[in-house]
Design an enzyme around this catalytic site. Structure first.
Site, short mmCIF file in Angstrom:
data_model
loop_
_atom_site.label_atom_id
_atom_site.label_comp_id
_atom_site.label_asym_id
_atom_site.label_seq_id
_atom_site.Cartn_x
_atom_site.Cartn_y
_atom_site.Cartn_z
CD GLU A 130 -4.21 -6.23 2.64
OE1 GLU A 130 -5.35 -5.09 3.97
OE2 GLU A 130 -2.98 -5.81 2.99
CD GLU A 157 -2.90 -0.76 2.36
OE1 GLU A 157 -4.11 -2.11 2.34
OE2 GLU A 157 -3.05 -0.08 3.05
#
Length: 680
Positions: free
Chosen positions: A307, A150
């Protein structure tokens, strides 16, 4: 296909065995197998464990975990762990620490606290990725590489400032060109030497909330920061590829995340992956748009859902549980829109730290007798039975909506005309209209080929980059339908106003001139009055936010404003251009207008709904080898009807042939194939 060694929809998620003991590892493997989990993401935040000091590397623990999983039929998505540098590095080499927007030097803590232009960070991150790749290049259990985690966050340190100047030299060549691009004679900003340029933060050009006094430098700094973080990714990517050319590499993105230009990033990724975390009040259409955007980053290539939570998040204001059936429903929503994986954060809940209350497949109680585990295992069983049929299937659309990060940055940085103007919301309004009518949409960047589409919509195309106006003209000349809106065609790629009247380079294509822009509080409404029934447009509608005062220069006026001193001026125009048409919508219209407008332009192009269904039902289609898979998802809290008519389709989840009117229960899913299951 992501990796042919596992030719199915991957099922799994983030796993942190380093936080547990051997007894727990064995229990985890047992429960993973019960749940049908076949891929585990390892090593995401293990840099400090892998490298306890400057010279020592220890991967023995990782060897054991990859081997242990693979022996039990579970593959590894192997992360490089560079998303959080070790404490020893911050202590010995403080250049790795970021400086925040307010000019404060960070200390060790949290994560993503590494300066992307730190030579130390880049050296050790690249070295770690290389050592991991060399060690595991021939391991049959490693399916894909996961670089860092991320990416995001900007840095405002001295070394970033110096790197920014080098980036500017490479982009513009001379200081004269910088002055020209930024219009630096405004407020006496003319630069005569590169080291006179300082980065834009609260100490110089910006205020909190994306307020900039000099948009040119602020826009370029966002480009520079996105590029700097991308360079960090590419260093690791290249280090891995030197050892494992055939294993794909990704990093997990975050939907419409503001700070990075994901279309540029996607060019450096073998496969796009992203993390999906809707809020309690996020519309299902917004989540669908995010999935379509991730698919669009690489021109329709299937992506990874890296995710999602199986139950609840821990970091939103209100961390509601996913109601029974919702995890399954949202997982199929991702698959319906192009995902070839369903993966979770996390597989087992941590006992400490900020994510200890973030949902997991294995809860703190530690056994399989939980609602979440039962739902997870049931989905795993379903995916085992059907996913090989549709893995690598594609989504095909005749409609595209343009999304551009640099345009978004420029809109946000613009000093006016309205604080309420939200680029994401305006794009989503148009997307939602197609979503409600069950019409497939591609989300595309400005580099995408337009010739494969019948309709292209570019809401709030404030920035028109070099060559884009001509590209759109060619599309319309060849028979395409182009739609854009208020506050479009205003500036070029340097955020300099295109002189000669709005909408600048789009003026000839649209056949209009926008003289002024009125900005009122969103509660102030005007009317869109249709002059004569056009398609499904008739009567009057409401609009708000911004109001372009336009004059027709060849365009046909379809609707006029109904109120204020500009009553009777055009608000909706249509301009014939070559074999196609270009529409301009001069204000932000209500949903009723958009639904009627979308149905009208689609009927004109003979673009039909995928399937007739009640409101609250989402429909998407993937195709493979001539077979169609219609995903029907009921997001409503009550049963809804789906209308197949006389056509027969097989529900792949029940093996039942369906036709006529079908009732689908709340939060349920159907996958309708165009052949009987035995023929697929």
């Amino acid at each position: 296909m992501i990796n042919e060694r596992l030719p199915k929809i991957w099922y799994g998620g983030d796993y942190n065995p380093e936080q547990w003991d051997e007894k727990t590892w064995d229990e985890d493997v047992r429960m993973f197998k019960l749940a049908g989990i076949d891929v585990a993401t390892l090593n995401v935040f293990s840099w400090a464990l892998n490298q306890p000091d400057e010279e020592t590397y220890d991967f023995d623990w990782l060897d054991d975990k990859i081997d242990r999983l693979y022996k039990n039929g579970i593959y590894t998505c192997l992360a490089t762990s560079t998303g959080a540098h070790p404490a020893w590095m911050a202590k010995k080499y403080p250049d790795v620490l970021r400086v925040d927007f307010f000019g404060r030097k960070r200390k060790f803590g949290a994560r993503h606290n590494s300066c992307p232009n730190s030579p130390t960070y880049r050296k050790y991150a690249e070295r770690l990725a290389s050592k991991l790749a060399e060690r595991y290049k021939n391991h049959s259990g490693v399916l894909i590489w996961h670089v860092s985690n991320e990416y995001g966050g900007y840095c405002y340190c001295d070394q970033c400032e110096k790197s920014f100047r080098v980036w500017l030299q490479n982009k513009y060549g001379t200081i004269t060109e910088v002055n020209k691009a930024w219009n630096t004679r405004f407020w006496g900003h003319t630069f005569y030497d590169w080291d006179e340029i300082v980065l834009p933060n609260i100490l110089s050009e910006e205020q909190p909330g994306e307020v900039s006094f000099f948009q040119g430098i602020s826009l370029d700094y966002r480009r520079f920061m996105s590029d700097s973080l991308l360079e960090c990714y590419q260093l690791e990517y290249n280090a891995i590829k030197q050892h494992t050319k055939d294993i794909p590499i990704t990093t997990n993105l975050m939907g419409t995340y503001l700070e990075l230009d994901y279309f540029k990033w996607a060019k450096a990724m073998d496969v796009v992956s992203w993390d999906n975390y809707p809020g309690i009040d996020t519309p299902e259409s917004m989540t669908a748009m995010n999935h379509d955007l991730m698919r669009g980053l690489k021109s329709g290539q299937p992506f990874m859902l890296m995710e999602q939570t199986p139950s609840q998040q821990n970091w939103q204001a209100y961390n509601a549980l996913k109601r029974p059936g919702v995890m399954r429903l949202w997982s199929y929503q991702a698959i319906a829109r192009g995902a070839d994986t369903v993966m979770f954060f996390q597989l087992r809940r941590s006992i400490g730290g900020t994510e200890k209350y973030h949902g997991a497949v294995i809860e703190h109680v530690g056994h399989e007798q939980t609602r979440v585990f039962r739902e997870t295992a049931a989905l795993g069983t379903e995916l085992q039975h059907l996913s090989e049929q549709m893995v690598d299937a594609r989504v095909h659309a005749k409609v595209a909506i343009v999304f551009d990060w640099e345009n978004r940055w420029a809109v946000n940085l613009s000093s006016g005309p309205s604080i309420a103007l939200d680029y994401i919301e305006e794009v989503h309004k148009y997307y939602a209209a197609f979503y409600e009518q069950k019409i497939q949409v591609d989300m595309i960047g400005v580099d995408e080929d337009l010739s494969k589409y019948e309709i292209v919509i570019a809401p709030v195309l404030y920035m028109v980059k070099k060559g884009y106006a001509k590209k759109v003209e060619t599309f319309v000349e060849n028979g395409g339908t182009f739609v854009t809106t208020f506050f479009s065609g205003i500036v070029n790629e340097n955020d300099l106003v295109t002189l000669g009247g709005y909408p600048g380079e789009l003026r000839q294509l649209l056949g209009i001139w926008a003289e002024e822009i009125d900005a009122l509080h969103p509660d102030n409404k005007n009317k869109i009055v249709i002059k004569e029934k056009t398609g499904n447009l008739q009567g009057q509608y409401e609009c708000n936010l911004l109001f372009d005062l336009i004059h027709a220069e060849g365009a046909e006026v379809i609707a006029e404003y109904g109120d204020d001193f500009y009553k009777g001026m055009p608000v909706l125009t249509k301009n014939a251009f070559g074999h196609g048409n270009a529409w301009y919508i001069a204000s932000s219209p209500d949903d009723t207008f958009l639904n009627d407008f979308v149905s009208s332009i689609c009927e004109d192009k003979n673009i039909k709904t995928l399937l007739q269904a009640d409101s609250g039902v989402e429909v998407s289609e993937r195709t493979k080898n001539g077979h169609s898979y219609l995903f029907v998802l009921n997001h409503a809290d009550e049963s809804r009807n789906v209308y197949l008519g006389e056509s027969e389709r097989t529900n792949l989840l029940t093996d039942k042939i369906q036709s006529g009117t079908i009732s689908i229960e709340a939060k349920q899913v159907m996958i309708l194939g165009n052949q009987q299951l035995g023929d697929l």
